[in-house]
Design an enzyme around this catalytic site. Structure first.
Site, PDB file in Angstrom:
ATOM      1  N   CYS A 101      36.327  10.039 -15.836  1.00  0.00           N
ATOM      2  CA  CYS A 101      37.009  11.650 -15.977  1.00  0.00           C
ATOM      3  C   CYS A 101      38.482  11.608 -16.233  1.00  0.00           C
ATOM      4  O   CYS A 101      37.715  12.493 -17.396  1.00  0.00           O
ATOM      5  CB  CYS A 101      36.697  12.034 -14.002  1.00  0.00           C
ATOM      6  SG  CYS A 101      35.910  12.880 -13.046  1.00  0.00           S
TER       7      CYS A 101
ATOM      8  N   ASP B 198      33.244  16.554 -18.878  1.00  0.00           N
ATOM      9  CA  ASP B 198      33.700  14.961 -19.425  1.00  0.00           C
ATOM     10  C   ASP B 198      32.724  14.422 -19.095  1.00  0.00           C
ATOM     11  O   ASP B 198      33.407  13.231 -20.035  1.00  0.00           O
ATOM     12  CB  ASP B 198      34.935  15.011 -17.793  1.00  0.00           C
ATOM     13  CG  ASP B 198      34.776  14.947 -16.611  1.00  0.00           C
ATOM     14  OD1 ASP B 198      33.037  15.478 -16.004  1.00  0.00           O
ATOM     15  OD2 ASP B 198      35.312  14.857 -15.471  1.00  0.00           O
TER      16      ASP B 198
END
Length: 476
Positions: A76, A261
């Site tokens: 992330c 992401d």
């Protein structure tokens, strides 16, 4: 100019030398809406997966849908840092997660999209998840609907984004909307309660699509059903955002980018440099461009140059690792069908160092249309499992029996990897037959080794022993 030529050119730039600015008078600057899903793999109706995403599908039908778009790292915070800097994670310094004890952040001197856009006269806001450090490097004018435990309120996110856009007045805006969906919550995917404005879309575990990298187990199916429901909730929120933008009269002058992401939060995807970890949705709509499906191989280092180019905002004084996607918008490729695609857009690179702070596993990779090559820099270590994946019902069911395979890959091969991995993507799309030791593949291996080494040298990878001052270009 292809990606290798670009890297070679930037490697030769004088330290501190500016890239050409694409200046545009303030009156003609245009708006940007960057939408980031959290842990959504290539799972949407418009990508051929039986997940109900009607708003995303309708948006894709009016935009350029990239069939071969790749994150550069499947974690992330590092991925969000790449998106915001245009630099690979080993160069921007966000080696792992930003939050809690992990405490990773971009290096001093790194210039980010919120800083550059704000200096360029843009009203800047982050709505939703941040997951980046330090705050000084990401000086949004406003941070709205900040992430808190379990937030999945997509209506609140849309309302806050649209309120900021309305208050921007005559200033152009750069708004990042970062959802928590479909990231795992403490338990499940946030589906245990009703959310304002959202009609839940339920999935029957018995009929959900099971990705090829996962075993067909009841616990995995139940896990996937919750994950797909979270994607459908995100889709509803994305629709609210688009409807509000249109009602405000700003859709006609706004570049809209939708991407994720990193890969889905399941073993074999998230934190991996295999296809399920990197191959992700990217849909971009620029006013005045025709709908298209692009077969160009693009990556998240290309996002910052695209946004800066659209806005007419000057890039940093140091070279970025990507290039603008604007020339590709509205150009029809082969729709992901393989074979020759856009000239010069035929390879992407990836770089991973940490996920959580105790999960050190540096990897570098290059992918072409035909092959994938991964260099595991600390291959002697066992491969770490991300905490949210390790705690999931699906992984616990898999790990309970070491004989259960992750698709066609054995658990033993997944957990203990060799120094080099080479896969023929046409003959072996699951990336399980390692050709690194096959004499018949020696020429391909040598070529990809050379390409990856050239990228690492051009981007001053500090994991290369001869990079004595990898960050000097930021401070001179």
């Amino acid at each position: 100019m292809d990606r290798r030529t670009l890297l070679a050119a930037t490697a030769g730039l004088a330290i501190g030398r500016s890239l050409p600015a694409v200046a545009r008078p303030a009156a003609t600057r245009r708006n940007v809406l960057l939408v980031i899903a959290d842990d959504q793999g290539l799972d949407a109706g418009c990508y051929g997966v039986a997940v109900r995403t009607p708003r995303l599908d309708a948006f894709a039908a009016r935009a350029t849908r990239f069939a071969r778009a790749f994150a550069t790292v499947s974690s992330c915070s590092p991925s969000r840092a790449v998106i915001n800097t245009g630099l690979h994670t080993h160069a921007n310094g966000m080696y792992g997660l930003a939050h809690d004890i992990h405490n990773q952040g971009v290096l001093d001197g790194i210039r980010t999209l919120p800083a550059l856009m704000r200096e360029g006269g843009y009203a800047t806001a982050l709505v939703g998840k941040k997951h980046l450090r330090p705050d000084a490097a990401f000086p949004y004018e406003a941070e709205l609907a900040p992430e808190r435990a379990g937030i999945r309120d997509v209506k609140l996110i849309a309302d806050e984004a649209l309120r900021f856009i309305g208050q921007a007045g005559d200033r152009p805006f750069f708004v990042t909307v970062a959802y928590s969906d479909p990231h795992r919550a403490a338990a499940g995917f946030g589906n245990e309660r009703a959310w304002p404005g959202v009609e839940p879309v339920r999935y029957d575990p018995a009929t959900v699509p099971v990705p090829r990298h996962l075993p067909d187990l009841p616990a995995v199916r139940a896990d996937l059903a919750g994950y797909y429901e979270s994607i459908s909730r995100l889709d509803a929120g994305f629709g609210m955002l688009l409807d509000g933008l249109t009602a405000a009269g700003r859709a006609a002058d706004t570049l809209i980018l939708f991407l994720s992401d990193n890969g889905r939060p399941f073993p074999g995807a998230k934190t991996n440099l295999y296809d399920p970890g990197l191959h992700l949705p990217l849909i971009v709509r620029a006013p005045g461009t025709a709908p298209a499906v692009s077969d160009a191989m693009v990556s998240w280092v290309d996002i910052a140059p695209t946004i800066l180019g659209w806005a007419g905002v000057a890039p940093p004084a140091y070279p970025l690792h990507g290039r603008s996607l604007l020339p590709l918008l509205g150009r029809r490729g082969e729709g992901g069908g393989g074979g020759k695609g856009e000239d010069g857009w035929d390879e992407v690179f990836a770089s991973h160092d940490f996920h959580e702070i105790n999960q050190y596993y540096p990897m570098r990779a290059v992918r072409t249309r035909t092959h994938s090559y991964i260099r595991n820099l600390a291959w002697q270590l066992p491969y770490p499992i991300a905490g949210d994946v390790a705690a999931s019902p699906g992984w616990r069911a898999i790990a309970a029996d070491p004989a259960i395979r992750l698709g066609r890959r054995t658990q033993a091969a997944y957990l203990q990897r060799p120094a080099e991995e080479l896969y023929d993507l046409a003959a072996d799309p699951d990336e399980v037959r390692n050709l690194a030791g096959d004499p018949a593949a020696a020429a391909i291996l040598a070529d990809l080794r050379a390409r990856l080494l050239a990228m690492r040298r051009a981007t001053k990878d500090p994991w290369l022993g001869d990079q004595s001052d990898p960050y000097g270009h930021l401070h001179r």
